[in-house]
Each structure stands twice: as C-alpha cells, then as structure tokens.
Motif scaffolding. Sequence first.
Motif, PDB file in Angstrom:
ATOM      1  N   ILE A  17      30.336  71.533  38.939  1.00 48.42           N
ATOM      2  CA  ILE A  17      29.095  71.991  38.308  1.00 48.42           C
ATOM      3  C   ILE A  17      29.457  72.691  37.004  1.00 48.42           C
ATOM      4  N   GLY A  18      28.874  72.219  35.930  1.00 47.85           N
ATOM      5  CA  GLY A  18      29.143  72.803  34.622  1.00 47.85           C
ATOM      6  C   GLY A  18      30.224  72.091  33.840  1.00 47.85           C
ATOM      7  N   ARG A  19      30.746  70.997  34.366  1.00 50.21           N
ATOM      8  CA  ARG A  19      31.797  70.295  33.600  1.00 50.21           C
ATOM      9  C   ARG A  19      31.209  69.618  32.380  1.00 50.21           C
ATOM     10  N   LEU A 179      27.274  82.326  36.573  1.00 47.88           N
ATOM     11  CA  LEU A 179      26.370  81.559  37.425  1.00 47.88           C
ATOM     12  C   LEU A 179      26.954  80.179  37.736  1.00 47.88           C
ATOM     13  N   LEU A 180      27.472  79.489  36.730  1.00 47.05           N
ATOM     14  CA  LEU A 180      28.050  78.167  36.967  1.00 47.05           C
ATOM     15  C   LEU A 180      29.251  78.244  37.905  1.00 47.05           C
ATOM     16  N   ARG A 181      30.066  79.263  37.747  1.00 45.25           N
ATOM     17  CA  ARG A 181      31.216  79.437  38.650  1.00 45.25           C
ATOM     18  C   ARG A 181      30.748  79.629  40.091  1.00 45.25           C
ATOM     19  N   ARG A 182      29.737  80.477  40.279  1.00 49.57           N
ATOM     20  CA  ARG A 182      29.245  80.752  41.627  1.00 49.57           C
ATOM     21  C   ARG A 182      28.605  79.511  42.243  1.00 49.57           C
ATOM     22  N   LEU A 183      27.801  78.797  41.469  1.00 51.49           N
ATOM     23  CA  LEU A 183      27.194  77.563  41.969  1.00 51.49           C
ATOM     24  C   LEU A 183      28.276  76.570  42.387  1.00 51.49           C
ATOM     25  N   ASP A 184      29.293  76.421  41.539  1.00 47.82           N
ATOM     26  CA  ASP A 184      30.367  75.473  41.824  1.00 47.82           C
ATOM     27  C   ASP A 184      31.139  75.876  43.074  1.00 47.82           C
ATOM     28  N   ALA A 185      31.424  77.162  43.220  1.00 49.80           N
ATOM     29  CA  ALA A 185      32.189  77.635  44.387  1.00 49.80           C
ATOM     30  C   ALA A 185      31.407  77.404  45.679  1.00 49.80           C
ATOM     31  N   TRP A 186      30.106  77.736  45.689  1.00 50.47           N
ATOM     32  CA  TRP A 186      29.304  77.537  46.894  1.00 50.47           C
ATOM     33  C   TRP A 186      29.114  76.056  47.197  1.00 50.47           C
TER      34      TRP A 186
END
Length: 195
Positions: A17-19, A179-186
């Motif tokens: 997510i976010g790439r 936010l993008l990091r958290r979305l990607d991790a979850w």
Amino acid sequence: DRLCPDQIEWELGTARIGRRIAVWNRVASTNDIAGRAASSRANDGLSVFAEEQTAGRGRRGRRWTAPAQSSLLVSILIFPTEALSDPGWLTALGAVAVADVVAEMTGSDARIKWPNDVRVDTRKVAGILVERGAGAVVGIGLNVNSTEADFPPELAETSTSLRRLAGRSFDRSEVARLLLRRLDAWYDLGLREGP
C-alpha cells in the motif's frame, strides 16, 4: 502545507500500500479515481490523495467536506484475497490504521465507532468509506489541520482534528506517510494470518 509525493514515498520501500501515489489538487472524489484505476491489477496498492474534494462522500449518501489543504483525503485501491474482501474487514482495516495514527500523533485515545468512524471522546476525527468493484477502494477522510471555524456550524461540536486534539498544526505529508505504513502493516498481517 501541500502534500508532496516524493516526501510521502520516502522510506516506503517495498510496501504494497502506497507503492504508487497520485496527488491531485482538486477532484470530485478520490474514491472515483481509485475505482477507475481498478481496471488494471498493476494499480494494486495505489494511493490517491487530493488537496480538495468537491463531491466527497460518506456512508448513506452523506457528504464529506473539508477545507482545501486541511485534511488527508485518500483512497487506497487493493485487490484483496477472498478471505479479506469483506467490506466490514476492509472498513476495520482503515479504521484501525487511522486510530493508530491519531493516537500516535496526538496521544489521544482514539476509538472506532462502528461501522466507519474514528472518534476521540464523542468527536469524529475521521471516516472510512469502502466501495467494491473490480477491486476494493478504502477511502479515508482524516481531519488534520482543521480548526473549529473550518467545520460547518452543525458539525463544530461533533467533529475534531489532529490540530484541535494536540494544540498544534501537522505536516500532512508526515501524517500521510505514517497512515500508509500502518495500512500496509495491518493489510500485510491480514494476508499472512487471515482476517
């Protein structure tokens, strides 16, 4: 305080997510743009940000309004596995990631008001709207630098922002990156362990 794709992408590395990030000045709806990008699976993880939306929407046909350059208005396009394609799970994905960000940035106890609001105490700081088509679009509106005067009178007592909670303004690119990091991790955890 304009969103800058280069600043947002920094340190995202191999994130799903976010790439890919698109930042628009003014759009009708980020969900519409992300939904159109679902015609190609190469757009998996695309994050569409806007400085302003003219026809932002929430659940049940409600409008989502925010002054230009005050909030994070973002839609994430993903092609989830069947196990993760439930709109309730996708809404929770967005809400949990946002609640994490709000808590980290402000020190406030952010809670999810089912099905799609993130609140601190009784005030709404963010909303999530999931729409399904060829892919899944997770739309997020997060009030970042809005002041009380920025909210319509009918929402001033029931809405808040990171700025109101912390008593200072925020760099929206930093908030977007977190936010993008958290979305990607979850999302990655869901892919590995299931919903």
